[in-house]
Motif scaffolding. Structure first.
Motif, short mmCIF file in Angstrom:
data_model
loop_
_atom_site.label_atom_id
_atom_site.label_comp_id
_atom_site.label_asym_id
_atom_site.label_seq_id
_atom_site.Cartn_x
_atom_site.Cartn_y
_atom_site.Cartn_z
N ARG A 1 27.43 88.54 130.13
CA ARG A 1 27.72 87.56 129.07
C ARG A 1 28.43 88.25 127.89
O ARG A 1 28.20 89.44 127.62
N PRO A 2 29.28 87.50 127.16
CA PRO A 2 29.97 88.08 126.02
C PRO A 2 28.98 88.59 124.98
O PRO A 2 27.87 88.05 124.85
N ILE A 3 29.39 89.63 124.27
CA ILE A 3 28.46 90.26 123.33
C ILE A 3 28.96 90.10 121.89
O ILE A 3 28.60 90.89 121.02
N GLN A 4 29.78 89.07 121.64
CA GLN A 4 30.39 88.93 120.32
C GLN A 4 29.41 88.64 119.20
O GLN A 4 29.76 88.70 118.04
N LYS A 5 28.15 88.32 119.56
CA LYS A 5 27.17 88.04 118.51
C LYS A 5 26.22 89.21 118.30
O LYS A 5 25.26 89.09 117.56
N ASN A 6 26.48 90.29 119.00
CA ASN A 6 25.55 91.42 118.97
C ASN A 6 26.27 92.66 118.43
O ASN A 6 26.96 93.35 119.17
N ILE A 7 26.12 92.91 117.14
CA ILE A 7 26.85 94.03 116.51
C ILE A 7 26.46 95.39 117.11
O ILE A 7 27.35 96.18 117.42
N PRO A 8 25.16 95.68 117.34
CA PRO A 8 24.85 96.98 117.93
C PRO A 8 25.57 97.20 119.27
O PRO A 8 26.12 98.26 119.52
N LYS A 9 25.59 96.16 120.12
CA LYS A 9 26.25 96.30 121.43
C LYS A 9 27.77 96.39 121.25
O LYS A 9 28.44 97.14 121.96
N LEU A 10 28.29 95.59 120.34
CA LEU A 10 29.73 95.63 120.07
C LEU A 10 30.13 97.02 119.57
O LEU A 10 31.14 97.58 119.99
N PHE A 11 29.29 97.55 118.68
CA PHE A 11 29.55 98.87 118.13
C PHE A 11 29.58 99.91 119.24
O PHE A 11 30.48 100.74 119.33
N MET A 12 28.58 99.82 120.14
CA MET A 12 28.51 100.80 121.21
C MET A 12 29.69 100.66 122.18
O MET A 12 30.28 101.65 122.60
N SER A 13 30.04 99.42 122.50
CA SER A 13 31.17 99.20 123.40
C SER A 13 32.45 99.74 122.79
O SER A 13 33.22 100.44 123.46
N ASN A 14 32.66 99.43 121.51
CA ASN A 14 33.88 99.91 120.84
C ASN A 14 33.91 101.43 120.75
O ASN A 14 34.97 102.05 120.92
N LEU A 15 32.74 102.01 120.51
CA LEU A 15 32.66 103.47 120.43
C LEU A 15 32.99 104.10 121.79
O LEU A 15 33.71 105.10 121.88
N LEU A 16 32.46 103.48 122.84
CA LEU A 16 32.74 103.98 124.19
C LEU A 16 34.22 103.83 124.55
O LEU A 16 34.81 104.71 125.18
N ILE A 17 34.80 102.72 124.13
CA ILE A 17 36.24 102.52 124.39
C ILE A 17 37.05 103.59 123.66
O ILE A 17 37.97 104.18 124.22
#
Lengths: 435, 312
Positions: free
Chosen positions: A202-218
Motif C-alpha cells: 500500500r502507498p506510504i504517503q501518510k507515513n513520514i518515518p517510512k517515507l523518510f526511510m524509503s527516500n533515504l534508501l533511494i
C-alpha cells in the motif's frame, strides 16, 4: 500395477522427487539426481536413454540467456534502469508492484519465461530490498504474470510453440484467440494480489518515518550507482547485443533454433566486449544448479512418459469428453491441474498426438480448433499451481533464494493454487462462449 | 516506537556512514527528510504527528547522527512555534522545505570554512596516509590539488570495497597514490609525512568515533611521531552525555574450503582519545587537542538548555 514394475518405480521416484521438493529435504538438483540414479540402478532406465530425455533446447536456451543476462548485469545497465524506476516511483510500493508485474507480462509475451525471470528478478530484489520491503509478493506476482503473459503469444511459451507448429497457427491467430481470457485473468490476478498483499504494497504517503526511510534508501542506491564504475558505451553495447538477440529470437531467421540464437548472442557478447567482460567470470556466474535441476527433472518426467504412466491421465480426461465443450474443459482442467506439478512440455507433447487423433477421427462433431487454445491455457496458466509448475516459478524461486529470499513450496502453493483455479474458471467461462 | 523500523534505520545509517562517510550520510538524510515532507499527503495535524514520530526515530538510532538530530529538533521547534501562523498543508510544506534549505546553506558555509582552513595543512612534497572513506578528506585533497600543490597519497588497505572507493576517487582526481596493506605500514613510517583520518563525531568522553581500524593505525603513527589530522565541523560534535558502552560488534560465520568453521568478529567503529590527534581541522580553525577540548566544552555548555528541552 506390480510393486516393482517400471511404472510403479517411476511413479515412486517421481513422488519421491516431488515430496523431497515439497518438504525441502535436500537441494532440488540433488534430489532429481538421486531420482535419476534410482531409475538407472533399478533398470527402468538404461544409460543410453538418459541424455536424449534432456531437452537440450531448453538447457542451451537457459545457458545462453544466463550468459547474456550476466553480461548485461556486469555492464550495470540494469542498475541504471533500477535507479530510474525507483526515482519515478518515489519508492511507492504499489507503483512498483504494478510496474514490475506489467513489465513481466510484456517481456514474457516474446521472451522465454525463464529469461524474463532472469531479467526481472534481480531488479525486483534490488529495488524492493532497497526500499525496505519484502520482495516476496513482487516475485510471486512476477511468476504469475510470466506464465499469463507467455500464454498470450505464439512465442511466449515453449508449449505454444509446439501447439502452433503442430497446427500451423500464425502469431496473429494466437493473439486473436487468446487476448480475451488473458486480459480477464490478468485483471483478476492483479486485483487479487493487490488486495491480498495490501499491507505490504500500500502507498506510504501518510507515513513520514517510512517515507523518510524509503527516500533515504533511494538516495543510497543512487549514490552507490554514481560512486561505482559505469561505462555508457559498455552499457549501450550490451543493450544492443541483447536487443538484437531478442529480436532474432522473435523473428527466428531461417527457422534457426532459438537456443542457438541465444547461445550465439552470449558468445558474441563475450567476444565483442572481451576487454570489459571476463569469459571465465561470466561462465562461473552461470546458475549450474538450476541447469542440473532442469536436466534431472526432464529425465524423471521423461521416464514417466516412457513407461506410459502419463497416458493413464490422458485416458481419464478423454473418457468423459463427448462434445467440443466437454473436451475443451477436460483438456483445460486436466492439463491445468497437472501442469501445476508436472513439467508442461512433456504433457503438451503427449497431448498433441492424442488431440490430433480425436480431431482426425471425427468422433466429436463440431469445430475443435479452440480445444488447442484450451490446451495452451491449461498448460500455461496451470503452471502457476505450484513452485515446480513452470520454468518461471522454478527459475524465479531459485534466483530469489540465491539472493537470500526463500519462497517455500507451501508458501507459493497458498497463492498459486487459488490463482490457478481462478484462471481456469475464467478460461472455462470463455470456452463456454466460444465452443 | 516501531522497533523494526528503528533497527532498519540504524542499519541504514551505519551502512551509509561506512560507505559514504558521515557528511554525505547527513546530506542524504536531509534531502530525504525534505522529499518526505513534500510527498506527504494528509492533514496538518497528521503531518505534525508524523513529524514527531520521525523525530523520535532519528533521536534513538544507533549510531546517532548529531547533525541530523540538531536539524530535526530545530526544525520541529520552528515548525511548532509558527504552526498557527500558517493556514494550509501547502504552507507547512513550503516552510519545512525552506527551513531545511537554509540549514543546509549554513552547513555548507561551515564546510567551506573548514576547507579553506585545511589548505595550510598540505605542503608540497607531502606523503599523506589515508585509511577510511571521508568525503571531507576527499574534498580537502581535491582542493589542494586544484591549488597546484604537489603531494602523494598512500592508502592503508582495509575492506576491499572501501579501498576501491578511495582508489577510484584518487584516480579520478589524478592524485598520485600507492596502496599498502594496513599490516605492512611499519615499512613506510619514514616516508609518510602526515595522516588524514575521517571521524563520525567526538563524544562527551572526548573520544573520536572513527572507522574500525583507526585506533591501531593512529597508535602506530603516534609512536612514529607522524602528525595526525582529523577534519570535523562543529555541527558534528555529539553534545550529549555519551555511554561507556562497547562498540557494536557482529559475529560472522566463516567457512574454509576444508570445511573448518570459525567466527569472525566485525566491529562497527573505533573510539580513541582526542589526545592522540595532533590537529583537528575545524570551521573554527586548526586546533591542537587541548584547544579542541576547550572548544568542545564551550559547545557542550552552550547546549545544556537544548539537551534538557529535548531529553537527549
Amino acid at each position: 500395477m506390480e510393486f516393482l514394475s517400471p511404472i510403479s518405480i517411476s511413479v515412486f521416484v517421481f513422488l519421491f522427487v516431488l515430496g523431497s521438493i515439497v518438504f525441502e529435504i535436500f537441494e532440488k538438483s540433488l534430489v532429481v539426481l538421486v531420482g535419476v540414479f534410482i531409475l538407472l540402478f533399478t533398470g527402468v532406465l538404461t544409460p543410453p536413454e538418459v541424455l536424449p530425455m534432456i531437452d537440450s533446447g531448453t538447457i542451451l536456451l537457459l545457458m545462453g540467456m544466463m550468459i547474456l543476462v550476466e553480461g548485461v548485469r556486469e555492464s550495470r545497465i540494469l542498475s541504471w534502469v533500477n535507479v530510474k524506476i525507483i526515482e519515478k516511483t518515489e519508492g511507492n510500493p504499489l507503483f512498483l508492484f504494478l510496474i514490475f508485474s506489467g513489465l513481466t507480462f510484456l517481456l514474457s509475451t516474446f521472451l522465454a519465461n525463464a529469461t524474463t525471470m532472469m531479467i526481472i528478478i534481480p531488479l525486483t530484489i534490488a529495488v524492493t530490498k532497497g526500499i525496505g520491503i519484502t520482495p516476496k509478493p513482487y516475485i510471486i506476482a512476477e511468476i504469475f504474470f510470466a506464465n499469463i503473459g507467455g500464454a498470450l503469444t505464439l512465442i511466449g511459451d515453449p508449449t505454444n510453440v509446439m501447439i502452433g507448429s503442430a497446427n500451423k497457427f500464425s502469431f496473429l491467430m494466437f493473439l486473436e484467440n487468446m487476448w480475451i481470457p488473458i486480459l480477464l485473468v490478468s485483471i483478476g490476478v492483479i486485483l487479487i494480489m493487490v488486495l491480498k498483499d495490501w499491507e505490504i504494497i500500500r502507498p506510504i504517503q501518510k507515513n513520514i518515518p517510512k517515507l523518510f526511510m524509503s527516500n533515504l534508501l533511494i538516495q543510497k542506491i543512487k549514490e552507490e550507482f554514481l560512486s561505482e564504475y559505469f561505462s555508457l558505451r559498455f552499457a549501450i553495447m550490451t543493450a544492443i547485443i541483447l536487443s538484437i538477440t531478442v529480436l532474432m529470437i522473435i523473428i527466428q531467421p531461417f527457422h534457426f533454433p532459438v537456443e542457438y540464437i541465444a547461445l550465439s548472442g552470449g558468445v558474441f557478447l563475450l567476444v565483442f566486449l572481451k576487454k570489459q567482460l571476463s569469459a571465465e567470470k561470466i561462465f562461473g556466474m552461470i546458475d549450474w544448479n538450476t541447469l542440473l535441476f532442469f536436466s534431472g527433472l526432464f529425465i524423471v518426467v521423461g521416464t514417466l512418459e516412457k513407461v506410459g504412466a502419463l497416458e493413464y491421465v490422458s485416458e481419464i480426461i478423454m473418457r468423459y469428453a463427448d462434445s467440443p465443450l466437454t473436451l475443451g474443459l477436460s483438456v483445460l482442467w486436466g492439463i491445468g491441474l497437472l501442469s501445476g506439478f508436472i513439467e508442461n512440455i512433456p504433457l503438451v507433447a503427449m497431448m498433441i498426438p492424442v488431440l490430433q487423433n480425436i480431431v482426425d477421427s471425427g468422433a466429436i462433431p463440431g469445430d475443435l480448433h479452440m480445444v488447442w487454445f484450451a490446451l495452451s491455457l491449461g498448460a500455461c496458466l496451470g503452471g502457476n499451481g505450484s513452485i515446480i509448475g513452470s520454468s518461471a516459478s522454478m527459475i524465479g524461486s531459485q534466483m530469489a533464494e540465491r539472493s537470500g529470499v526463500k519462497i517455500s513450496f507451501l508458501e507459493f502453493f497458498k497463492y498459486g493454487f487459488s490463482i490457478t483455479i481462478f484462471s481456469l474458471i475464467i478460461s472455462s467461462i470463455f470456452l463456454f462462449f466460444v465452443l | 516506537m516501531d522497533n523494526t523500523l528503528l533497527n532498519t534505520l540504524s542499519g541504514l545509517f551505519l551502512d551509509i556512514e561506512r560507505t559514504f562517510g558521515t557528511r554525505d550520510c547527513c546530506f542524504m538524510a536531509m534531502e530525504s527528510l525534505k522529499k518526505s515532507f513534500l510527498s506527504f499527503s494528509g492533514t496538518r495535524e497528521e503531518l505534525r504527528q508524523e513529524f514527531q514520530k520521525v523525530m523520535e526515530l532519528i533521536k534513538n538510532t544507533s549510531p546517532r547522527i548529531a547533525l541530523l538530530m540538531f536539524l530535526i529538533f530545530d526544525l520541529f521547534q520552528a515548525f511548532e512555534s509558527t504552526f498557527s501562523h500558517r493556514k494550509s498543508i501547502t504552507e507547512d510544506k513550503e516552510f519545512l522545505e525552506k527551513y531545511i534549505e537554509e540549514i543546509d546553506q549554513k552547513r555548507r558555509k561551515r564546510f567551506d570554512d573548514l576547507i579553506a582552513i585545511s589548505q595550510v595543512t598540505i605542503v608540497d612534497g607531502d606523503t599523506i596516509l589515508l585509511h577510511d572513506i571521508s568525503h571531507t578528506v576527499f574534498d580537502i585533497l581535491r582542493h589542494a590539488k586544484s591549488q597546484g600543490k604537489k603531494f602523494q597519497v598512500i592508502i592503508a588497505q582495509q575492506d576491499e570495497s572501501k579501498t576501491a572507493i578511495i582508489v577510484r576517487f584518487l584516480n579520478t582526481e589524478k592524485i598520485s597514490f600507492q596502496v599498502v596493506p594496513e599490516y605492512l605500514l611499519a615499512h613506510l613510517k619514514d616516508s609518510i609525512t602526515k595522516v588524514f583520518l575521517g571521524a563520525l563525531t567526538v563524544n562527551s568522553l572526548l573520544e573520536v568515533i572513527g572507522d574500525p581500524g583507526s585506533e591501531s593505525l593512529i597508535s602506530q603513527m603516534h609512536l612514529s611521531h607522524i602528525p595526525i589530522y582529523v577534519p570535523l565541523t562543529t555541527d558534528k560534535l555529539s553534545l550529549w552525555q555519551a555511554e561507556k558502552k562497547h562498540h557494536t560488534c557482529k559475529t560472522q560465520k566463516q567457512k574454509l574450503i576444508s570445511g573448518i568453521e570459525y567466527e569472525k568478529l566485525v566491529f562497527s567503529h573505533d573510539r580513541y582519545p582526542v589526545d592522540l590527534v595532533t590537529f583537528f581541522i575545524t570551521n573554527k580553525g586548526l586546533l591542537n587537542s587541548q584547544e579542541f577540548k576547550s572548544l568542545y566544552h564551550e559547545y557542550y555548555a552552550k547546549n545544556q538548555e537544548w539537551r534538557l528541552k529535548n531529553a537527549v
